[in-house]
Scaffold this motif. Structure first.
Motif, PDB file in Angstrom:
ATOM      1  N   GLN A  93       0.859  -1.175   0.000  1.00 16.35           N
ATOM      2  CA  GLN A  93       0.000   0.000   0.000  1.00 16.35           C
ATOM      3  C   GLN A  93       0.899   1.230   0.000  1.00 16.35           C
ATOM      4  OE1 GLN A  93      -3.146   0.618  -0.321  1.00 16.35           O
ATOM      5  NE2 GLN A  93      -3.973  -1.431  -0.175  1.00 16.35           N
ATOM      6  N   ILE A  94       0.686   2.123  -0.955  1.00 16.84           N
ATOM      7  CA  ILE A  94       1.445   3.372  -1.032  1.00 16.84           C
ATOM      8  C   ILE A  94       0.461   4.504  -0.756  1.00 16.84           C
ATOM      9  CG2 ILE A  94       2.823   4.901  -2.474  1.00 16.84           C
ATOM     10  CD1 ILE A  94       3.609   2.402  -4.118  1.00 16.84           C
ATOM     11  N   LYS A  95       0.783   5.302   0.268  1.00 22.07           N
ATOM     12  CA  LYS A  95      -0.048   6.466   0.590  1.00 22.07           C
ATOM     13  C   LYS A  95       0.844   7.691   0.547  1.00 22.07           C
ATOM     14  CE  LYS A  95      -3.246   3.912   3.519  1.00 22.07           C
ATOM     15  NZ  LYS A  95      -3.818   3.777   4.870  1.00 22.07           N
ATOM     16  N   VAL A  96       0.358   8.735  -0.112  1.00 25.87           N
ATOM     17  CA  VAL A  96       1.107   9.981  -0.229  1.00 25.87           C
ATOM     18  C   VAL A  96       0.299  11.084   0.447  1.00 25.87           C
ATOM     19  CG1 VAL A  96       2.169  11.624  -1.816  1.00 25.87           C
ATOM     20  CG2 VAL A  96       2.076   9.194  -2.423  1.00 25.87           C
ATOM     21  N   TYR A  97       0.953  11.769   1.403  1.00 23.11           N
ATOM     22  CA  TYR A  97       0.323  12.841   2.175  1.00 23.11           C
ATOM     23  C   TYR A  97       1.052  14.157   1.911  1.00 23.11           C
ATOM     24  CZ  TYR A  97      -1.585   9.011   5.015  1.00 23.11           C
ATOM     25  OH  TYR A  97      -2.225   7.879   5.452  1.00 23.11           O
ATOM     26  N   ASN A  98       0.349  15.269   2.075  1.00 22.23           N
ATOM     27  CA  ASN A  98       1.046  16.551   2.048  1.00 22.23           C
ATOM     28  C   ASN A  98       1.563  16.840   3.453  1.00 22.23           C
ATOM     29  OD1 ASN A  98      -1.044  17.706   3.577  1.00 22.23           O
ATOM     30  ND2 ASN A  98      -1.929  18.808   1.856  1.00 22.23           N
ATOM     31  N   ILE A  99       2.261  17.949   3.623  1.00 20.83           N
ATOM     32  CA  ILE A  99       2.897  18.269   4.904  1.00 20.83           C
ATOM     33  C   ILE A  99       1.881  18.482   6.018  1.00 20.83           C
ATOM     34  CG2 ILE A  99       3.046  20.764   4.531  1.00 20.83           C
ATOM     35  CD1 ILE A  99       5.717  18.539   6.197  1.00 20.83           C
ATOM     36  N   ASN A 100       0.638  18.776   5.680  1.00 21.02           N
ATOM     37  CA  ASN A 100      -0.410  18.954   6.687  1.00 21.02           C
ATOM     38  C   ASN A 100      -1.083  17.638   7.058  1.00 21.02           C
ATOM     39  OD1 ASN A 100      -0.102  21.748   6.931  1.00 21.02           O
ATOM     40  ND2 ASN A 100      -1.271  22.069   5.061  1.00 21.02           N
ATOM     41  N   GLY A 101      -0.617  16.527   6.479  1.00 22.10           N
ATOM     42  CA  GLY A 101      -1.170  15.223   6.807  1.00 22.10           C
ATOM     43  C   GLY A 101      -2.401  14.854   6.019  1.00 22.10           C
ATOM     44  N   VAL A 102      -2.711  15.604   4.962  1.00 21.44           N
ATOM     45  CA  VAL A 102      -3.869  15.308   4.130  1.00 21.44           C
ATOM     46  C   VAL A 102      -3.483  14.227   3.113  1.00 21.44           C
ATOM     47  CG1 VAL A 102      -5.491  16.248   2.432  1.00 21.44           C
ATOM     48  CG2 VAL A 102      -4.789  17.631   4.401  1.00 21.44           C
ATOM     49  N   LEU A 103      -4.261  13.165   3.055  1.00 21.58           N
ATOM     50  CA  LEU A 103      -4.010  12.083   2.109  1.00 21.58           C
ATOM     51  C   LEU A 103      -4.277  12.574   0.688  1.00 21.58           C
ATOM     52  CD1 LEU A 103      -3.344   9.060   1.614  1.00 21.58           C
ATOM     53  CD2 LEU A 103      -5.795   8.613   1.864  1.00 21.58           C
ATOM     54  N   LEU A 104      -3.257  12.521  -0.172  1.00 24.50           N
ATOM     55  CA  LEU A 104      -3.393  12.960  -1.556  1.00 24.50           C
ATOM     56  C   LEU A 104      -3.626  11.789  -2.502  1.00 24.50           C
ATOM     57  CD1 LEU A 104      -0.420  15.496  -1.632  1.00 24.50           C
ATOM     58  CD2 LEU A 104      -2.842  15.994  -1.228  1.00 24.50           C
ATOM     59  N   TYR A 105      -2.906  10.695  -2.287  1.00 22.41           N
ATOM     60  CA  TYR A 105      -3.010   9.513  -3.135  1.00 22.41           C
ATOM     61  C   TYR A 105      -2.936   8.264  -2.273  1.00 22.41           C
ATOM     62  CZ  TYR A 105      -1.759  12.703  -6.921  1.00 22.41           C
ATOM     63  OH  TYR A 105      -1.732  13.736  -7.805  1.00 22.41           O
ATOM     64  N   GLN A 106      -3.645   7.234  -2.706  1.00 28.16           N
ATOM     65  CA  GLN A 106      -3.549   5.924  -2.079  1.00 28.16           C
ATOM     66  C   GLN A 106      -3.608   4.912  -3.206  1.00 28.16           C
ATOM     67  OE1 GLN A 106      -6.113   5.219   1.258  1.00 28.16           O
ATOM     68  NE2 GLN A 106      -6.044   3.015   0.993  1.00 28.16           N
TER      69      GLN A 106
END
Length: 140
Positions: A93-106
């Motif tokens: 599982q690859i999850k990408v978050y921005n610096i504020n912890g918001v999930l951008l991609y999964q």
């Protein structure tokens, strides 16, 4: 605490500048400082440790001793204006978050190379049942 960069000769101490502004050691461990100056959410996204802020999801207790010592072998980097994940375990599982912890991609990894359209600082979490890695990438 003073950080230095041997590749940089001069820093501009300016909140509005590209190098940012200096903060005190007390501010590093003050949740209100981050909430006021960066509007970080300390109820749902961040928690404060003795060393400073940490994303809530950044630490999940391991399900086995094996998970404690196994990190993903993936390479995470910035290239061609994207964030890349190469050589992650199949079905990770690859999850990408921005610096504020918001999930951008999964995404569930199905190839040897995955890329994501992310600008700024990205936090990439790669997880399988026995491996887990967290990577910080800066992409401008």
């Amino acid at each position: 605490i003073e950080l230095s960069d041997p590749n940089k000769e001069a820093w501009k101490d300016s909140v509005g500048g590209k190098d940012g502004g200096s903060i005190t050691a007390a501010q590093v461990i003050d949740a209100q400082f981050y909430a006021d100056s960066l509007t970080w959410d300390f109820e749902n996204v961040w928690k404060l440790t003795d060393e400073g802020p940490e994303l809530i999801w950044a630490y999940t207790p391991p399900t086995s001793v094996k998970m404690l010592i196994q990190e993903s072998e993936a390479r995470v980097f910035s290239k061609y204006g994207k964030v890349w994940v190469n050589d992650a375990e199949r079905d990770a599982q690859i999850k990408v978050y921005n610096i504020n912890g918001v999930l951008l991609y999964q995404k569930q990894n199905v190839s040897t190379s995955e890329s994501f359209e992310v600008k700024g600082v990205a936090i990439v979490l790669i997880q399988t049942p026995t491996r887990r890695s967290i990577h910080k990438v800066v992409n401008f």
